[in-house]
Design an enzyme around this catalytic site. Structure first.
Site, PDB file in Angstrom:
ATOM      1  N   PRO A 251       4.678   0.058  -0.886  1.00  0.00           N
ATOM      2  CA  PRO A 251       5.624   0.031   0.237  1.00  0.00           C
ATOM      3  C   PRO A 251       5.894   1.446   0.736  1.00  0.00           C
ATOM      4  O   PRO A 251       6.319   2.310  -0.035  1.00  0.00           O
ATOM      5  CB  PRO A 251       6.896  -0.590  -0.369  1.00  0.00           C
ATOM      6  CG  PRO A 251       6.731  -0.521  -1.831  1.00  0.00           C
ATOM      7  CD  PRO A 251       5.300  -0.281  -2.167  1.00  0.00           C
ATOM      8  N   ASP A 427       5.832   6.911  -0.780  1.00  0.00           N
ATOM      9  CA  ASP A 427       5.838   5.650  -1.520  1.00  0.00           C
ATOM     10  C   ASP A 427       7.291   5.361  -1.904  1.00  0.00           C
ATOM     11  O   ASP A 427       7.885   6.077  -2.715  1.00  0.00           O
ATOM     12  CB  ASP A 427       4.944   5.828  -2.761  1.00  0.00           C
ATOM     13  CG  ASP A 427       4.762   4.538  -3.537  1.00  0.00           C
ATOM     14  OD1 ASP A 427       5.676   3.692  -3.484  1.00  0.00           O
ATOM     15  OD2 ASP A 427       3.715   4.395  -4.200  1.00  0.00           O
ATOM     16  N   HIS A 428       7.828   4.321  -1.299  1.00  0.00           N
ATOM     17  CA  HIS A 428       9.264   4.052  -1.456  1.00  0.00           C
ATOM     18  C   HIS A 428       9.614   3.529  -2.848  1.00  0.00           C
ATOM     19  O   HIS A 428      10.784   3.400  -3.200  1.00  0.00           O
ATOM     20  CB  HIS A 428       9.698   3.042  -0.379  1.00  0.00           C
ATOM     21  CG  HIS A 428      11.132   3.187   0.033  1.00  0.00           C
ATOM     22  ND1 HIS A 428      12.016   4.073  -0.537  1.00  0.00           N
ATOM     23  CD2 HIS A 428      11.854   2.539   0.999  1.00  0.00           C
ATOM     24  CE1 HIS A 428      13.203   3.960   0.033  1.00  0.00           C
ATOM     25  NE2 HIS A 428      13.126   3.043   0.974  1.00  0.00           N
ATOM     26  N   ARG A 429       8.604   3.222  -3.647  1.00  0.00           N
ATOM     27  CA  ARG A 429       8.906   2.754  -5.000  1.00  0.00           C
ATOM     28  C   ARG A 429       9.443   3.888  -5.862  1.00  0.00           C
ATOM     29  O   ARG A 429      10.182   3.666  -6.799  1.00  0.00           O
ATOM     30  CB  ARG A 429       7.636   2.183  -5.660  1.00  0.00           C
ATOM     31  CG  ARG A 429       7.151   0.913  -4.979  1.00  0.00           C
ATOM     32  CD  ARG A 429       5.831   0.469  -5.538  1.00  0.00           C
ATOM     33  NE  ARG A 429       4.788   1.472  -5.369  1.00  0.00           N
ATOM     34  CZ  ARG A 429       3.529   1.319  -5.762  1.00  0.00           C
ATOM     35  NH1 ARG A 429       3.168   0.196  -6.344  1.00  0.00           N
ATOM     36  NH2 ARG A 429       2.653   2.273  -5.563  1.00  0.00           N
TER      37      ARG A 429
END
Ligand code: CAO
Length: 455
Positions: A251, A427-429
């Protein structure tokens, strides 16, 4: 004497490649390092240089052939005494240049029982890259060990890198399996065809049906609507497509900002001749490599990778920055290594060499491995903004668009300033929006005030 020139080991996990072009003919007199063929592997397109000098007697490959590591490319008559002496002089010279402590194996004939061993000194500067790419048969034992250490230090990284041969990767692709999800039963976790098949069986048993991300429905017949031309994808295109599809599973969010580079442009103009005399081009890109390296030190989560299976974050204590280079054959991403230990002069010179190698098909697969963060500068072409895709397992990429003069409102006045649009995809993780905004602001402020780097 007739000697065989064989395809040397070019990179880890590369077992074969496609011959794109044969660059010599029977009867040609060839020298050491002269490009013999253009070879395309899963990782890159590059020229394979000769390890022998002499007259070509027989060429064993042709365009379109798929050849394995160790395959004979051609046979050379080297028995003229003169040629022999020149060859050994040249070999000794090469050895002398980089002489001594480290024992490095000349591995140009892997199957040969009498592989030559000479004492070579590990190069003291980044010309190491050049040596490696020129004499691809030279194995730099120490740097390989170092690479392995880096990989070993991160079990998760191992996993993400998914050690598997191209044929196993192909099988996984065909079955719609994400290779990094498969556990390898071989040595050091190497994934075999059976591992991939077992993974498929296990997945199907688990859900009673296929849970695999099958790679799409079939396309319509476009020729119904008009004329079409169908071409096979080049390896680079196929690999880029695969890498981007893999990246797309993360994501991602893109953060935009603008840096006032009016002062930086003055600095660039002032020192550009000086940098040129040291073999580089002082460009926005080379300045950004240095600035981003400092930013990565300040914000370590941007210099990391994540392993969701193990719920681990792998922080890297080394700084390798990839640079997207636009080439005739497609996008290539050579990596400037240890950017924390290099100044802008060195980075500018190295960037020049790497970009030129990428464009002239001389870049080696190893020179594109191991990046932690990537910069993609499209500003030389144009554009006001874009959203680059993170090059997973990296976690962030900086997009650079075209700088232009803008009227900026400062102290009740509109002042013309040169503004550089930047876009950071992350990377939003692992990275939160606020951290991304801080990271990008830090880069903008460093560009606006280079003294910032000293603080
Ligand atoms: N804004 C305005 N001008 C820019 C600029 C920017 N962001 N970036 C470069 N320029 C200018 C340079 O100043 C130079 O101008 P001068 O000749 O007048 O000095 C000119 O454009 C050409 O620069 P360059 O491309 O030679 O050098 P660079 O270091 O800026 O870029 C490289 C090097 C390798 C990044 C670039 O050549 C390239 O290949 N870019 C394309 C990258 C790409 O394909 N990205 C997409 C990947 S998918 O995400």
């Amino acid at each position: 004497m007739i000697k065989e020139v064989k395809l040397p080991e070019v990179s880890e996990n590369i077992e074969h490649g496609d011959v794109i072009k044969v660059l010599v003919s029977v009867g040609d007199e060839i020298s050491i390092d002269q490009p013999l063929i253009e070879l395309e592997t899963d990782k890159a397109l590059f020229e394979v240089p000769s390890t022998e000098e002499g007259v070509v007697k027989e060429i064993s490959v042709k365009e379109g052939d798929v050849i394995n590591i160790g395959s004979v490319i051609l046979k050379v008559e080297t028995n003229s005494k003169e040629i022999k002496e020149q060859t050994s002089d040249k070999k000794e010279q090469t050895a002398d240049n980089y002489v001594n402590k480290e024992s490095v194996e000349i591995n140009n004939d892997k199957e040969s029982k009498s592989s030559e061993k000479i004492e070579l000194k590990k190069p003291e500067n980044e010309n190491a890259q050049n040596i490696k790419s020129k004499n691809i048969s030279v194995t730099d034992t120490e740097s390989e060990l170092a690479d392995n250490e880096n990989v070993k230090a991160s079990g998760a990284h191992d996993k993400i890198l998914a050690p598997a041969s191209p044929s196993v990767r192909r099988l996984a692709r065909e079955l719609g399996v994400e290779i990094s999800s498969v556990s390898g039963s071989g040595k050091d976790g190497r994934i075999s065809e059976d591992d991939v098949k077992s993974f498929v069986k296990a997945s199907m048993n688990k859900s009673g049906s296929s849970t695999l991300t099958l790679s799409g429905k079939s396309l319509p017949d476009f020729s119904k609507w008009g004329e079409v031309r169908i071409e096979p994808m080049s390896k680079i295109r196929a690999v880029t497509a695969e890498a981007m599809s893999y990246s797309w599973t993360a994501p991602m969010v893109t953060q935009f900002d603008k840096a006032d580079i009016t002062l930086a442009e003055d600095f660039r103009k002032k020192y550009s001749e000086f940098v040129k005399s040291n073999g580089g081009n002082l460009t926005v890109t080379s300045m950004l490599v240095k600035i981003c390296t400092e930013a990565l030190k300040k914000f370590p989560q941007f210099n990391s990778s994540i392993d969701l299976n193990k719920k681990e974050i792998i922080y890297k204590n080394y700084f390798n920055v990839g640079i997207a280079v636009d080439t005739e054959r497609g996008l290539l991403v050579p990596v400037v290594r240890n950017t924390d230990k290099k100044n802008i002069l060195e980075i500018s010179a190295e960037l020049n060499v790497l970009a030129e190698k990428a464009r002239s098909k001389k870049i080696m697969p190893d020179e594109m491995d191991g990046g932690n963060f990537t910069i993609s500068n499209l500003g030389g072409i144009g554009g006001t903004a874009f959203t680059p895709i993170v090059y997973s397992p990296q976690v962030a990429i900086l997009g650079v668009s075209r700088a232009s003069k803008e009227a900026v409102y400062i102290n009740d006045n509109f002042i013309p300033r040169i503004m550089l649009p930047l876009s950071l995809t992350y990377d939003h993780r692992i990275i939160d929006g606020a951290d991304a905004a801080r990271f990008l602001r830090w880069i903008c402020e460093a560009l606006e005030n280079p003294m910032y780097l000293l603080l």
